[in-house]
Design an enzyme around this catalytic site. Structure first.
Site, PDB file in Angstrom:
ATOM      1  CG  ASP A 310     -31.601  14.486  12.074  1.00 35.20           C
ATOM      2  OD1 ASP A 310     -32.715  14.466  12.632  1.00 35.20           O
ATOM      3  OD2 ASP A 310     -30.546  14.729  12.682  1.00 35.20           O
ATOM      4  CD  GLU A 509     -31.546  18.756  16.897  1.00 33.39           C
ATOM      5  OE1 GLU A 509     -31.094  18.762  15.745  1.00 33.39           O
ATOM      6  OE2 GLU A 509     -32.255  17.830  17.348  1.00 33.39           O
TER       7      GLU A 509
END
Length: 552
Positions: A310, A509
């Site tokens: 990520d 997020e």
């Protein structure tokens, strides 16, 4: 055992010659067996220099890399993060996506320096449609789609999303999210289809089939299909207190039974990439967990694609930085997502190799996995993006695609109660539409839309679509009524009914994490507006826009 198998296979492939196609071909091989894919990947690997291999395991963001960089460093992939678009702005014309895809293709396949010239693969966060493109079809977020209980609809959404990704010349989506969100305070809760692992597993199979096609079919991964990503492995939806990048704690098998439920179907359907989570399991960061990325994901679950990190997720591993983390490669991350740190990662991996501190067999393993995925997806034979039949921006947001989105909206709506059968509204009414979400494309589309957090987007930046007020205005006029907008709920002449649209502002997020699940206390402005209208005798329909269940 894993290394011995790799070494034996490399020896068998040592005598093979180049399997790169002539540039300009447009179709993948008619038949691709597991052996032919492996042989072709090995032939390429055996021609690659150390520098080319290191480049292949690195992915850079388009805001921090140029086509010339790809030509020089032979990077394996590029991505556009939530805030990146061609040209450096927030958004770009659809044709500009194809133009930049061509530039990256030309640079990465350039063999004038004697290199192999392996095409870079472009990944994008198309998490609810091709959501960075202004004219694309946008679907409800996953938490809403879970409410439809319609896997067949998920296949259609996957089909449409794949077509529109291909329309702009791209190859790969970082979706679906297979999180099983167990704490709605988590800022990514709306990326989870359900807190029910069985539903997540069912949806995983459906959406991946729509995106990739079915293994064994002639169009699997190619043509109108794209490569998908199962994310974020594993237990990102189970962190303590719902904290992003947090820690999921408990018996490992219990954790896997809940939070890995979607990965079995994904792997069975030939998912080509799995994204490692930012988070930890029992204190161990996922980007550094050999047990979970190798022993569980590969040896136990049978995953054969490649693991992508990520956004600078390797920097989460103790002892690592964004530019230096051999430990992630050792643990099982095959491709570093190093958006703005890619050059540092390249330099540190090369230095580690020259110092004898990089496991070259492990590097070869990672490169082979990436090459095999590229071969299976037809990337090596696809030709320049602009030359592909699927690169057709005219299909973005077309009527057929929008019909699927409308169905998704209809089926995802949750009617909490209908006092006195106020709904459906009768013909001929004078309707006031009020509230912060009444005329806001930004609020109704949420995060991961045009940019990362989904904020700062004016109605004018959405080139297609319509606000809730706009849609209601049209609908009321068709049944002999009318609608007027009053965001603060004021009026000169009392309306027959008021529709108050309110709820969460966009988030994604990290910034979307909450400490509680109270949307608004008793003295909140939205509740006060509804009370005032009802006190004046105006029947009220309240429309709550939210990515997660909240107390009101």
């Amino acid at each position: 055992m894993r290394v011995m198998k790799l070494v034996t296979t490399l020896m068998l492939g040592a005598a093979l010659t180049s399997c790169m196609p002539e540039q300009g071909t447009s179709d993948a091989p008619a038949t691709q067996t597991a052996d032919s894919v492996a042989d072709r990947a090995l032939a390429l690997l055996n021609q690659m220099t150390l520098e080319e291999k290191i480049g292949q395991v690195i992915q850079a963001d388009i805001s921090a890399v140029t086509p010339e960089d790809l030509r020089t460093y032979n990077l394996g992939s590029v991505l556009n993060g939530g805030n990146s678009a061609p040209g450096g702005g927030k958004v770009a014309e659809p044709e500009e996506w194809i133009e930049l895809a061509d530039a990256f293709w030309d640079a990465s396949t350039d063999t004038s320096d004697g290199g192999v010239g392996i095409p870079a693969i472009w990944g994008t966060d198309a998490v609810h449609g091709h959501n960075n493109v202004q004219t694309a079809t946008i679907f409800p977020h996953n938490s809403a789609l879970g409410a439809t209980h319609n896997p067949d609809l998920m296949r259609q959404i996957g089909d449409v999303t794949a077509l529109e990704i291909r329309a702009t010349g791209l190859d790969w989506t970082f979706a679906p999210t297979l999180a099983v969100a167990r704490d709605d305070r988590w800022g990514r809760a709306y990326e989870s289809y359900s807190e029910n692992p069985e539903l997540v597993a069912e949806y995983a199979a459906a959406i991946i089939e729509g995106l990739q096609g079915l293994p064994g079919d002639p169009d699997f991964l190619i043509g109108e299909n794209v490569m998908a990503t199962a994310k974020h492995f594993v237990a990102d939806g189970g962190t303590q207190y719902g904290i992003d990048k947090g820690d999921t704690v408990g018996d490992l098998q219990d954790i896997l039974d809940i939070h890995a439920a979607g990965y079995g179907p994904a792997i069975e359907l030939g998912i080509q990439s799995v994204m490692a989570s930012f988070s930890s399991v029992n204190g161990e960061k996922m980007h550094g967990s050999e047990h979970l990325l190798q022993d569980v994901l590969r040896d136990q679950y049978g995953f054969e694609g490649f693991v992508v990190g990520d956004w600078n997720g390797h920097a989460e591993v103790p002892g690592c930085t964004a530019t230096d983390c051999v430990a992630s490669l050792d643990a099982g991350v095959d491709m570093y997502m190093a958006p703005d740190s890619w050059r540092g990662v390249y330099d540190s991996l090369l230095a580690a190799a020259e110092a004898g501190e990089l496991d070259l067999e492990r590097l070869d393993e990672a490169v082979l996995r990436i090459l095999e995925a590229k071969i299976r997806s037809g990337l090596l034979d696809a030709g320049r993006p602009s030359d592909r039949a699927t690169s057709d921006v005219s299909i973005l947001g077309n009527d057929e695609h929008r019909a699927v989105a409308r169905q998704a909206v209809r089926e995802s709506l949750v009617l909490l109660r209908n006092d006195d059968s106020l709904l459906p509204l009768a013909p001929g009414l004078n309707v006031m539409v009020a509230g912060s979400g009444a005329d806001s494309m930004q609020q109704q589309t949420g995060g991961w839309t045009l940019n990362w957090q989904g904020t700062g987007n004016s109605n004018e930046e959405f080139l297609t679509g319509e606000t809730i007020f706009s849609g209601l205005s049209t609908a009321m006029s068709e049944i002999g009524g009318d609608a007027f907008l009053s965001e603060d709920g004021s009026y000169d002449s009392r309306p027959d009914v008021a529709i108050v649209v309110f709820g969460e502002q966009p988030y994604a997020e990290y910034l979307g994490d909450r400490t509680d699940l109270v949307f608004e206390f008793d003295d909140g402005e939205n509740l006060q507006l509804i009370r005032e209208l009802k006190a004046d005798g105006v029947p009220v329909v309240s429309v709550f826009l939210t990515g997660r269940p909240l107390w009101v």
